[in-house]
Design a protein around this motif. Structure first.
Motif, PDB file in Angstrom:
ATOM      1  N   GLU A  53       0.880  -1.175   0.000  1.00 53.02           N
ATOM      2  CA  GLU A  53       0.000   0.000   0.000  1.00 53.02           C
ATOM      3  C   GLU A  53       0.911   1.216   0.000  1.00 53.02           C
ATOM      4  O   GLU A  53       1.813   1.324   0.822  1.00 53.02           O
ATOM      5  N   ARG A  54       0.679   2.096  -0.922  1.00 49.63           N
ATOM      6  CA  ARG A  54       1.427   3.346  -0.967  1.00 49.63           C
ATOM      7  C   ARG A  54       0.593   4.430  -0.297  1.00 49.63           C
ATOM      8  O   ARG A  54      -0.602   4.521  -0.528  1.00 49.63           O
ATOM      9  N   ALA A  55       1.251   5.219   0.514  1.00 42.92           N
ATOM     10  CA  ALA A  55       0.585   6.346   1.159  1.00 42.92           C
ATOM     11  C   ALA A  55       1.252   7.620   0.672  1.00 42.92           C
ATOM     12  O   ALA A  55       2.483   7.688   0.555  1.00 42.92           O
ATOM     13  N   TYR A  56       0.435   8.619   0.358  1.00 42.06           N
ATOM     14  CA  TYR A  56       0.926   9.873  -0.189  1.00 42.06           C
ATOM     15  C   TYR A  56       0.659  11.006   0.786  1.00 42.06           C
ATOM     16  O   TYR A  56      -0.418  11.092   1.370  1.00 42.06           O
ATOM     17  N   GLU A  57       1.664  11.868   0.937  1.00 43.97           N
ATOM     18  CA  GLU A  57       1.500  13.054   1.762  1.00 43.97           C
ATOM     19  C   GLU A  57       0.864  14.146   0.919  1.00 43.97           C
ATOM     20  O   GLU A  57       1.305  14.427  -0.195  1.00 43.97           O
ATOM     21  N   VAL A  58      -0.191  14.744   1.440  1.00 38.73           N
ATOM     22  CA  VAL A  58      -0.811  15.894   0.787  1.00 38.73           C
ATOM     23  C   VAL A  58       0.003  17.116   1.182  1.00 38.73           C
ATOM     24  O   VAL A  58       0.221  17.373   2.364  1.00 38.73           O
ATOM     25  N   LEU A  59       0.455  17.855   0.186  1.00 36.06           N
ATOM     26  CA  LEU A  59       1.304  19.017   0.443  1.00 36.06           C
ATOM     27  C   LEU A  59       0.461  20.278   0.556  1.00 36.06           C
ATOM     28  O   LEU A  59      -0.565  20.411  -0.120  1.00 36.06           O
ATOM     29  N   PRO A  60       0.887  21.226   1.367  1.00 37.36           N
ATOM     30  CA  PRO A  60       0.106  22.449   1.556  1.00 37.36           C
ATOM     31  C   PRO A  60       0.116  23.321   0.307  1.00 37.36           C
ATOM     32  O   PRO A  60       1.013  23.232  -0.517  1.00 37.36           O
ATOM     33  N   GLY A  61      -0.920  24.121   0.169  1.00 38.45           N
ATOM     34  CA  GLY A  61      -0.938  25.125  -0.870  1.00 38.45           C
ATOM     35  C   GLY A  61      -1.891  24.877  -2.023  1.00 38.45           C
ATOM     36  O   GLY A  61      -2.290  25.799  -2.690  1.00 38.45           O
ATOM     37  N   ALA A  62      -2.266  23.651  -2.291  1.00 38.79           N
ATOM     38  CA  ALA A  62      -3.185  23.396  -3.419  1.00 38.79           C
ATOM     39  C   ALA A  62      -4.182  22.343  -2.986  1.00 38.79           C
ATOM     40  O   ALA A  62      -3.805  21.398  -2.318  1.00 38.79           O
ATOM     41  N   PRO A  63      -5.412  22.461  -3.322  1.00 44.14           N
ATOM     42  CA  PRO A  63      -6.030  23.564  -4.035  1.00 44.14           C
ATOM     43  C   PRO A  63      -6.287  24.734  -3.101  1.00 44.14           C
ATOM     44  O   PRO A  63      -6.259  24.580  -1.891  1.00 44.14           O
ATOM     45  N   LYS A  64      -6.576  25.866  -3.676  1.00 42.65           N
ATOM     46  CA  LYS A  64      -6.929  27.022  -2.865  1.00 42.65           C
ATOM     47  C   LYS A  64      -8.319  26.783  -2.299  1.00 42.65           C
ATOM     48  O   LYS A  64      -9.260  26.541  -3.028  1.00 42.65           O
ATOM     49  N   LEU A  65      -8.421  26.840  -1.001  1.00 42.50           N
ATOM     50  CA  LEU A  65      -9.704  26.581  -0.350  1.00 42.50           C
ATOM     51  C   LEU A  65     -10.407  27.903  -0.099  1.00 42.50           C
ATOM     52  O   LEU A  65      -9.946  28.737   0.658  1.00 42.50           O
ATOM     53  N   SER A  66     -11.499  28.079  -0.766  1.00 45.31           N
ATOM     54  CA  SER A  66     -12.253  29.322  -0.632  1.00 45.31           C
ATOM     55  C   SER A  66     -13.703  29.040  -1.013  1.00 45.31           C
ATOM     56  O   SER A  66     -14.037  27.955  -1.479  1.00 45.31           O
ATOM     57  N   GLN A  67     -14.531  30.046  -0.850  1.00 42.14           N
ATOM     58  CA  GLN A  67     -15.925  29.897  -1.242  1.00 42.14           C
ATOM     59  C   GLN A  67     -16.012  29.646  -2.742  1.00 42.14           C
ATOM     60  O   GLN A  67     -16.824  28.862  -3.201  1.00 42.14           O
ATOM     61  N   GLU A  68     -15.131  30.298  -3.517  1.00 44.83           N
ATOM     62  CA  GLU A  68     -15.118  30.101  -4.963  1.00 44.83           C
ATOM     63  C   GLU A  68     -14.810  28.638  -5.300  1.00 44.83           C
ATOM     64  O   GLU A  68     -15.414  28.053  -6.186  1.00 44.83           O
ATOM     65  N   TRP A  69     -13.882  28.034  -4.551  1.00 44.23           N
ATOM     66  CA  TRP A  69     -13.535  26.632  -4.765  1.00 44.23           C
ATOM     67  C   TRP A  69     -14.749  25.739  -4.505  1.00 44.23           C
ATOM     68  O   TRP A  69     -15.011  24.814  -5.254  1.00 44.23           O
ATOM     69  N   MET A  70     -15.502  26.050  -3.449  1.00 44.75           N
ATOM     70  CA  MET A  70     -16.693  25.259  -3.143  1.00 44.75           C
ATOM     71  C   MET A  70     -17.732  25.399  -4.256  1.00 44.75           C
ATOM     72  O   MET A  70     -18.391  24.438  -4.623  1.00 44.75           O
ATOM     73  N   TYR A  71     -17.886  26.601  -4.811  1.00 43.25           N
ATOM     74  CA  TYR A  71     -18.807  26.790  -5.926  1.00 43.25           C
ATOM     75  C   TYR A  71     -18.363  25.970  -7.141  1.00 43.25           C
ATOM     76  O   TYR A  71     -19.183  25.388  -7.838  1.00 43.25           O
ATOM     77  N   GLN A  72     -17.056  25.926  -7.379  1.00 48.10           N
ATOM     78  CA  GLN A  72     -16.533  25.125  -8.490  1.00 48.10           C
ATOM     79  C   GLN A  72     -16.835  23.647  -8.274  1.00 48.10           C
ATOM     80  O   GLN A  72     -17.196  22.936  -9.207  1.00 48.10           O
ATOM     81  N   LEU A  73     -16.685  23.181  -7.040  1.00 49.88           N
ATOM     82  CA  LEU A  73     -17.024  21.787  -6.727  1.00 49.88           C
ATOM     83  C   LEU A  73     -18.500  21.523  -7.011  1.00 49.88           C
ATOM     84  O   LEU A  73     -18.858  20.496  -7.584  1.00 49.88           O
TER      85      LEU A  73
END
Length: 186
Positions: free
Chosen positions: A141-161
């Motif tokens: 099983e490979r585990a990946y570290e999520v790196l800071p900075g992406a995606p930009k978390l904002s209200q606009e990001w939630m609207y895109q989702l």
């Protein structure tokens, strides 16, 4: 105690905002589920988005939170005996998430995702291979570290989702049962 309460409140709100469902808190841990109430094509991204947003919030408070996001099929709902029933979930992704959550303390940013989640988010979120864990019958099983900075978390990001979800509503045959395991500071 007030910082711990603030983190618990934020955790609950962030999970809900990102379309997740959480179980009652278990000491300093919460188990959250995505893709339970309805099938969404972006459930992996929502789970990781919640982890990233919570990581940003707790960093602002000066506390460290370790998180893991795992994916896979699971059974969920009220389970138990005639006299004692509770909402719970069972499946191989749950113990895998617990192991990854404990191992997340070994990485700088504190968020690990399994191969199932990584395959869904690799083009949207910056990750790097963090661990290779032996399993059974020569599988790993490979585990990946999520790196800071992406995606930009904002209200606009939630609207895109939300827009993406609406566009892909017809394509509902996606893996169910993404899970997130969050460990709160004690």
């Amino acid at each position: 105690v007030s910082t711990h309460s603030a983190v618990i409140q934020a955790t609950s709100e962030v999970i809900q905002i990102h379309g997740g469902l959480s179980t009652p808190f278990m000491g300093d841990k919460v188990l959250a589920f995505w893709n339970v109430r309805s099938t969404r094509s972006d459930h992996s991204m929502r789970c990781v988005g919640a982890a990233l947003e919570l990581q940003q919030y707790t960093k602002h408070l000066g506390v460290s939170v370790r998180m893991a996001c795992t994916g896979g099929p699971a059974s969920f709902g009220p389970m138990g005996t005639k006299t004692q029933r509770a909402f719970t979930v069972v499946g191989p992704c749950i113990p895998r998430g617990m192991v990854l959550q404990k191992l997340a303390k070994l990485i700088p940013f504190g968020i690990l995702v399994d191969m199932a989640i990584h395959s869904h988010i690799q083009h949207s979120v910056q990750c790097r291979l963090a661990l290779v864990l032996p399993l059974w019958e020569e599988k790993v099983e490979r585990a990946y570290e999520v790196l800071p900075g992406a995606p930009k978390l904002s209200q606009e990001w939630m609207y895109q989702l939300q827009e993406k979800e609406n566009e892909q509503a017809q394509h509902a045959n996606f893996e169910r049962g993404v899970r997130g395991v969050f460990s709160l500071p004690s």
